[in-house]
Enzyme design. Structure first.
Site, PDB file in Angstrom:
ATOM      1  N   CYS A  79      47.384  49.464  29.107  1.00 36.50           N
ATOM      2  CA  CYS A  79      46.845  50.168  27.818  1.00 36.50           C
ATOM      3  C   CYS A  79      47.897  49.961  26.612  1.00 36.50           C
ATOM      4  O   CYS A  79      47.751  49.171  26.188  1.00 36.50           O
ATOM      5  CB  CYS A  79      46.364  51.590  27.921  1.00 36.50           C
ATOM      6  N   HIS A 167      43.100  51.135  32.695  1.00 34.78           N
ATOM      7  CA  HIS A 167      43.881  52.083  33.416  1.00 34.78           C
ATOM      8  C   HIS A 167      43.542  51.672  34.951  1.00 34.78           C
ATOM      9  O   HIS A 167      42.350  52.353  35.289  1.00 34.78           O
ATOM     10  CB  HIS A 167      43.678  53.478  33.033  1.00 34.78           C
ATOM     11  N   GLU A 169      45.306  52.999  37.246  1.00 37.94           N
ATOM     12  CA  GLU A 169      45.530  54.339  38.033  1.00 37.94           C
ATOM     13  C   GLU A 169      44.623  55.289  38.133  1.00 37.94           C
ATOM     14  O   GLU A 169      44.754  56.077  38.947  1.00 37.94           O
ATOM     15  CB  GLU A 169      46.801  54.878  37.230  1.00 37.94           C
TER      16      GLU A 169
END
Length: 509
Positions: A79, A167, A169
């Protein structure tokens, strides 16, 4: 050969999730603020740049020197990290007319690229950005796009530098863990050796070297962290460990004796110290949350100093500090900007001549539990909900009195016992009751009452860095509310907290 991962934190709320996903791959990683890059990078095999609330176009945008990293080590920008690598290396980042937040699909993927191995087109990813990369940096090759974002992923020719606008994660990126595994294991060549068994073996060995034949005092709380720390130290130094469990007068109902009973048979040398009057006196008239934490922290230090003097020739104070404590106490905006102070993080006053040892300092809560299981600790103890170090003091909003503590202990006991009876306790990460500094009008029988309000809080989480409220059954909440109002004198209203973290914290103070 280096085998660790460095995560540079630009202030994203998701940075801790990157670390957790990496550790789920059995790979050790560390989070460092972007302006404190370690001088010695020899132990790190790869680097990840986090997201950020900043815009790379802003004058105060984080701009670290990556000259010893970019082009020298495998690098993944996430990002803001992806925008940073574009903006400062010949690309262009602009404010987009179409902001992309939430779920998106990768409509095109260059499937010949190793970083997207085993990841299908149309895979769901999670976006959270207002700026967009309109022009790629020098020597960049586009790897993926969405309907709204042309440059959703790219790499730099001639070096192991990769960048993704989404993202990986977060849970909503369905193949995020696969992407991280591709980058770290298959491309950077990192071996997944970070396991509970390896941690126990390494930590016990390091503790033996660090502490030697010195004596150590440890403050037990009855919680998972301090218990696992105690068992690790006991495994390393045996009888030279002296455990102290302090009753600060702010524990749960009957917890002091229950915890002491719990430790019987574990082979630990535990002493119980009832200092409740001392803590309540230190808190008298204090309403500010931070001041209450500091008063409790100072009282703990005084008690430990007093008790440590009773152990001849003690050199060390052990603490159950875990990684979220460390992360929350070191902000990327500077050490003065913290969410809350942690009395178990940082140094001791000069008058205490003890050195600190923190065997769990680099572990997340779920990792502590896995290490505890490896050590053979009772699953019931390992499954115990986290309980704040300051105890009920930060669940009583306003000043602390003996009467308020008694009321909250009774309410909390009803709530926690009810969760266990309804088989809900193990489905909740943390639960507790909060005594509010207000009173409300009620009716009991034919009488008008003006009594206290309590809030119940139950959240689900993995490490406390983020949390969501638990949708408890209405029937359970109804039964619990009735039981509290009927059994706890002084309470006539019960409410349920349905706030998530972020933006709310788990505790109210």
């Amino acid at each position: 050969m280096p085998n660790n991962v460095l995560i540079l934190d630009f202030g994203s709320q998701y940075t801790q999730l990157i670390a957790r996903r990496v550790r789920e791959l059995n790979i050790y990683c560390e989070i460092h603020p972007y302006h404190h890059i370690p001088e010695d990078l020899s132990s790190f095999a790869a680097v990840i740049l986090s997201g950020s609330p900043f815009s790379v176009r802003a004058e105060d945008a984080p701009h670290p020197d990556l000259s010893n990293i970019k082009g020298h080590k495998p690098l993944l920008g996430v990002c803001y990290g992806a925008q940073y690598l574009a903006h400062f290396h010949g690309g262009k980042v602009e404010s987009s007319n179409i902001r992309e937040y939430g779920r998106a699909k990768l409509t095109t993927i260059n499937d010949h690229e190793d970083i997207f191995a085993s990841i299908p087109e149309d895979t769901q990813v999670w976006m959270s950005h207002a700026d967009t990369i309109s022009e790629l940096p020098a020597r960049a090759v586009r790897l993926a796009s969405t309907n709204d974002v042309a440059n959703a992923a790219y790499r730099i020719e001639g070096e192991e530098t990769y960048a993704i606008q989404f993202h990986p994660e977060v849970y909503h990126t369905t193949h995020g863990k696969q992407l991280l595994e591709n980058f770290l294991v298959h491309m950077a060549g990192i071996k997944p050796t970070w396991t509970p068994a390896a941690f126990v073996e390494t930590t016990v060995s390091n503790l033996k070297k660090k502490v030697g034949n010195d004596k150590v005092v440890l403050g037990l709380s009855g919680g998972v962290d301090s218990t696992v720390a105690a068992v690790l130290l006991n495994k390393a130094i045996g009888k030279n460990l002296y455990c102290i469990f302090v009753n600060n007068g702010l524990l749960r109902k009957n917890e002091f004796q229950n915890v002491l009973d719990q430790y019987k048979g574990m082979g630990l040398n535990v002493k119980g110290v009832d200092a409740s009057a001392r803590f309540l006196k230190a808190l008298a008239g204090e309403s500010d949350p931070e001041a209450k934490r500091k008063a409790i922290g100072n009282a703990f230090i005084e008690v430990f100093d007093q008790e440590a003097h009773l152990v001849k020739d003690v050199d060390w104070l052990a603490q159950g500090t875990i990684y979220p404590d460390v992360i929350e106490s070191v902000s990327v905006n500077g050490p003065s900007v913290t969410i809350k102070s942690h009395h178990n993080v940082g140094g001791l006053p000069d008058f205490m001549k003890l050195k600190i040892v923190e065997p769990l300092r680099m572990l997340f809560k779920d990792e502590v539990r896995r290490v505890g299981a490896e050590l053979g600790i009772d699953p019931e103890l390992l499954g115990r909900h986290p309980f704040p170090g300051p105890g009920l003091a930060i669940r009583i909003l306003g000043d602390i009195t003996e009467e308020k503590v008694r009321i909250l202990q009774e309410v909390d006991a009803i709530f926690i016992n009810g969760l266990k009876e309804w088989k809900l306790y193990d489905k909740v990460w943390q639960a507790g009751a909060i005594l509010l500094p207000i009173q409300s009008v009620g009716v009991m029988g034919d009488e008008r009452t003006y009594e206290r309000v309590v809030a119940l809080r139950a959240v689900e989480s993995t490490d406390g860095m983020t949390a969501d409220w638990v949708n408890l059954p209405y029937e359970f909440l109804q039964e619990t509310s009735n039981y509290i109002i009927n059994r706890v004198k002084g309470v006539n209203r019960v409410v349920y907290d349905i706030s998530s973290k972020p933006p709310a914290t788990i505790e109210w103070e």
